[in-house]
Design a protein around this motif. Structure first.
Motif, PDB file in Angstrom:
ATOM      1  N   GLU A 181      -2.533   3.305   1.274  1.00 28.63           N
ATOM      2  CA  GLU A 181      -3.331   2.298   1.487  1.00 28.63           C
ATOM      3  C   GLU A 181      -3.366   1.370   0.154  1.00 28.63           C
ATOM      4  N   GLN A 182      -3.563  -0.095   0.177  1.00 30.41           N
ATOM      5  CA  GLN A 182      -3.686  -0.897  -0.947  1.00 30.41           C
ATOM      6  C   GLN A 182      -5.138  -1.128  -0.908  1.00 30.41           C
ATOM      7  N   VAL A 183      -5.669  -0.710  -2.285  1.00 32.61           N
ATOM      8  CA  VAL A 183      -7.186  -0.829  -2.401  1.00 32.61           C
ATOM      9  C   VAL A 183      -7.267  -1.748  -3.587  1.00 32.61           C
ATOM     10  N   GLU A 184      -8.211  -2.726  -3.474  1.00 32.17           N
ATOM     11  CA  GLU A 184      -8.543  -3.692  -4.817  1.00 32.17           C
ATOM     12  C   GLU A 184      -9.466  -3.170  -5.597  1.00 32.17           C
ATOM     13  N   ARG A 185      -9.304  -2.871  -6.861  1.00 29.93           N
ATOM     14  CA  ARG A 185     -10.558  -2.197  -7.871  1.00 29.93           C
ATOM     15  C   ARG A 185     -10.295  -3.002  -8.802  1.00 29.93           C
ATOM     16  N   ASP A 186     -11.274  -3.752  -9.488  1.00 31.73           N
ATOM     17  CA  ASP A 186     -11.601  -4.434 -10.763  1.00 31.73           C
ATOM     18  C   ASP A 186     -10.298  -5.363 -10.895  1.00 31.73           C
ATOM     19  N   GLY A 187     -10.102  -5.880  -9.725  1.00 29.10           N
ATOM     20  CA  GLY A 187      -9.287  -7.096  -9.902  1.00 29.10           C
ATOM     21  C   GLY A 187      -7.647  -6.805  -9.709  1.00 29.10           C
ATOM     22  N   ARG A 188      -7.383  -5.377  -9.681  1.00 29.43           N
ATOM     23  CA  ARG A 188      -6.231  -4.899  -9.561  1.00 29.43           C
ATOM     24  C   ARG A 188      -5.796  -4.407  -8.248  1.00 29.43           C
ATOM     25  N   THR A 189      -4.828  -4.380  -7.672  1.00 30.11           N
ATOM     26  CA  THR A 189      -4.541  -3.324  -6.360  1.00 30.11           C
ATOM     27  C   THR A 189      -3.943  -2.241  -6.835  1.00 30.11           C
ATOM     28  N   LYS A 190      -4.298  -1.181  -5.994  1.00 25.94           N
ATOM     29  CA  LYS A 190      -3.813   0.220  -6.311  1.00 25.94           C
ATOM     30  C   LYS A 190      -3.387   0.868  -5.084  1.00 25.94           C
ATOM     31  N   THR A 191      -2.405   1.595  -5.119  1.00 28.92           N
ATOM     32  CA  THR A 191      -2.016   2.388  -3.828  1.00 28.92           C
ATOM     33  C   THR A 191      -2.879   3.841  -3.817  1.00 28.92           C
ATOM     34  N   VAL A 192      -3.363   4.063  -2.765  1.00 31.23           N
ATOM     35  CA  VAL A 192      -4.301   5.324  -2.512  1.00 31.23           C
ATOM     36  C   VAL A 192      -3.446   6.255  -1.501  1.00 31.23           C
ATOM     37  N   ARG A 193      -3.302   7.438  -1.724  1.00 27.64           N
ATOM     38  CA  ARG A 193      -2.860   8.354  -0.388  1.00 27.64           C
ATOM     39  C   ARG A 193      -4.128   8.910   0.083  1.00 27.64           C
ATOM     40  N   ILE A 194      -4.163   8.806   1.405  1.00 23.57           N
ATOM     41  CA  ILE A 194      -5.254   9.352   2.205  1.00 23.57           C
ATOM     42  C   ILE A 194      -4.648  10.407   3.232  1.00 23.57           C
ATOM     43  N   ARG A 195      -5.437  11.633   3.096  1.00 26.97           N
ATOM     44  CA  ARG A 195      -4.899  12.660   3.951  1.00 26.97           C
ATOM     45  C   ARG A 195      -5.337  12.167   5.574  1.00 26.97           C
TER      46      ARG A 195
END
Length: 113
Positions: A90-104
């Motif tokens: 999933e693409q998660v937006e944190r502090d104005g940046r998008t970050k890719t996070v892996r979810i089990r």
């Protein structure tokens, strides 16, 4: 990235404790083993000795021994049966940046673990 982590609810799929469920207490990454609460209990003989808080009593105590990670499966949160683990990105937006996070994800039901 490990598929089974500390605190996960797992079910034993082979061995003398087949069918038992428990929570993962500890994971040993180097030997691919983990300690599950209430599973693989062995007796350990302890000698009477001194500990930091006074005399330690001796005798026979039961402790959980490590079990190989291939002998357990994560319990599916919906059906309460063993399931394989997959990942969803999933693409998660944190502090104005998008970050890719892996979810089990449980492959049996598709629910997040």
């Amino acid at each position: 990235m490990a598929k089974i982590k500390k605190g996960d609810q797992v079910i034993v799929i082979s061995g003398r404790d087949k069918g038992k469920t428990g929570r993962v207490l500890e994971v040993f990454k180097d030997s691919d083993r983990l300690v599950v609460e209430g599973v693989q209990r062995v007796t350990k003989h302890t000698k009477v000795g001194q500990s930091q808080r006074g005399a330690r009593t001796g005798g026979i105590e039961t402790v959980e021994a490590p079990i190989h990670v291939s002998n357990v499966m994560i319990v599916d949160p919906e059906s309460k049966k063993g399931t394989r683990v997959g990942y969803r990105e999933e693409q998660v937006e944190r502090d104005g940046r998008t970050k890719t996070v892996r979810i089990r994800v449980a492959k049996r039901s598709g629910k997040d673990i």
